[in-house]
Design a protein around this motif. Structure first.
Motif, PDB file in Angstrom:
ATOM      1  N   GLY A   9      12.735  -9.224  -0.518  1.00 16.88           N
ATOM      2  CA  GLY A   9      12.902  -8.380  -1.706  1.00 16.88           C
ATOM      3  C   GLY A   9      11.622  -7.629  -2.038  1.00 16.88           C
ATOM      4  N   ASN A  11      20.664  -0.178  -5.692  1.00 18.83           N
ATOM      5  CA  ASN A  11      19.906   0.994  -6.121  1.00 18.83           C
ATOM      6  C   ASN A  11      19.782   2.065  -5.049  1.00 18.83           C
ATOM      7  N   ALA A  14      18.340  -8.823  -0.419  1.00 16.87           N
ATOM      8  CA  ALA A  14      17.134  -9.594  -0.102  1.00 16.87           C
ATOM      9  C   ALA A  14      17.471 -11.000   0.397  1.00 16.87           C
ATOM     10  N   ASN A  19       5.706  -1.841   5.882  1.00 18.43           N
ATOM     11  CA  ASN A  19       5.761  -0.766   4.878  1.00 18.43           C
ATOM     12  C   ASN A  19       4.703  -0.983   3.795  1.00 18.43           C
ATOM     13  N   VAL A  28       4.635   2.163   8.069  1.00 18.07           N
ATOM     14  CA  VAL A  28       4.839   3.212   7.066  1.00 18.07           C
ATOM     15  C   VAL A  28       3.752   3.004   6.012  1.00 18.07           C
ATOM     16  N   ASP A  43       2.580   5.136   0.188  1.00 21.15           N
ATOM     17  CA  ASP A  43       2.725   6.556  -0.143  1.00 21.15           C
ATOM     18  C   ASP A  43       2.851   6.675  -1.663  1.00 21.15           C
ATOM     19  N   PRO A  94       6.295   5.554  -5.516  1.00 24.30           N
ATOM     20  CA  PRO A  94       6.334   5.046  -6.905  1.00 24.30           C
ATOM     21  C   PRO A  94       6.402   6.173  -7.941  1.00 24.30           C
TER      22      PRO A  94
END
Ligand SMILES: Nc1ncnc2c1ncn2[C@@H]1O[C@H](COP(=O)(O)OP(=O)(O)OP(=O)(O)O)[C@@H](O)[C@H]1O
Ligand SMILES: [Mg+2]
Length: 256
Positions: A13, A49, A140, A192, A217, A220, A224
């Motif tokens: 998660g 989401n 998750a 990530n 990744v 970035d 957010p």
């Protein structure tokens, strides 16, 4: 004939599964032959989401339909659940210009009512064949993996971050995939939210735990920022560092 490839995005998660799933969709839609590409996005997270990340809303989830089918079946035992469910598919598939969305919604309750769930799984299997790519944003807790809704997964894209916990989950996922009846062709490990300069160290740490990182990744700041403003991840610009990194991931997983 559609490719029918299923890509399940899994991991601990908060590691960025939803963001990565949305970025995968963004990249697949932007690829050269995308005019003709048909994508099904599946939100398999009860606390869904993915619709927000894609910037769309939906009316009904599979869970909603399941509930109403269960009630109907209780009232009429002879009801043909399969054809009833098939008739309702159009109600739950959200059709966008360039892709479709299916939201799984509430997970099956304890002591799941098997005929209905079995049919849902069968239909999911059939549905995926109508698309080139089905991208599943997994929960998750991995519950639906053990409930086998993601059988025959071409790529399980495991998202982890720079925490030990996320690496543990990544390893567990491999064991679960091996142990249960989920036929995963390929595991791809994506780290990530990795800060610049921390890449080598992370690759080393993961390796010690038995994980070969396939792609990184970066952290970035735009993600957010978009989250805060309620802007869809799908709208990130082409030059966003995460978009550039996921481009490579897509090249990696779509090559035969
Ligand atoms: N590459 C990235 N750079 C910076 N922030 C990121 C990145 N990817 C995701 N995030 C942020 O990390 C948080 C978790 O991301 P996301 O919701 O995609 O994770 P998730 O694994 O889907 O979580 P959940 O398990 O709750 O569904 C969000 O606040 C998101 O803005
Ligand atoms: Mg999520």
């Amino acid at each position: 004939m559609r490719k029918g490839k299923v890509i399940a995005v899994a991991g601990k998660g908060g590691t960025g599964k939803t963001a990565i799933a949305a970025l995968l969709i963004r990249e697949l839609l932007g690829s050269k032959e995308s005019e003709d590409i048909c994508i099904l996005a599946v939100d398999a997270d009860a606390d869904s989401n993915l619709p927000e990340a894609l910037g769309i809303s939906y009316a009904k989830s599979v869970g909603d339909i399941r509930e109403s089918l269960l009630e109907e079946k209780q009232q009429d035992i002879s009801l043909d659940v399969r054809s009833q469910f098939e008739g309702k598919i159009a109600e739950i598939i959200e059709e966008e210009d360039r892709y479709d969305l299916l939201v799984m919604g509430r997970p099956e309750g304890p002591g799941c009512y098997c005929p209905v769930n079995h049919i849902i799984r069968m239909i999911m299997d059939i549905l995926t064949k109508n698309y080139d790519y089905t991208i599943i944003d997994c929960e998750a807790g991995l519950e639906h993996l053990s409930r086998r809704t993601t059988r025959d997964v071409d790529v399980m894209l495991v998202v982890l971050d720079s925490t030990q916990k996320s690496m543990k989950t990544a390893l567990r996922l491999k064991k679960i995939a091996d142990a249960i009846d989920v036929n995963v062709q390929r595991m791809v490990y994506v780290a990530n939210k990795i800060p610049a300069g921390a890449e080598e160290r992370l690759i080393e740490e993961a390796k010690k735990k038995g994980i070969e990182i396939d792609a990184i990744v970066p952290f970035d700041t735009l993600i957010p920022e978009y989250d805060l403003e309620g802007r869809p991840i799908l709208d990130l610009p082409d030059n966003a560092p995460s978009v550039i990194a996921v481009k490579w991931v897509v090249e990696h997983i779509t090559k035969e």
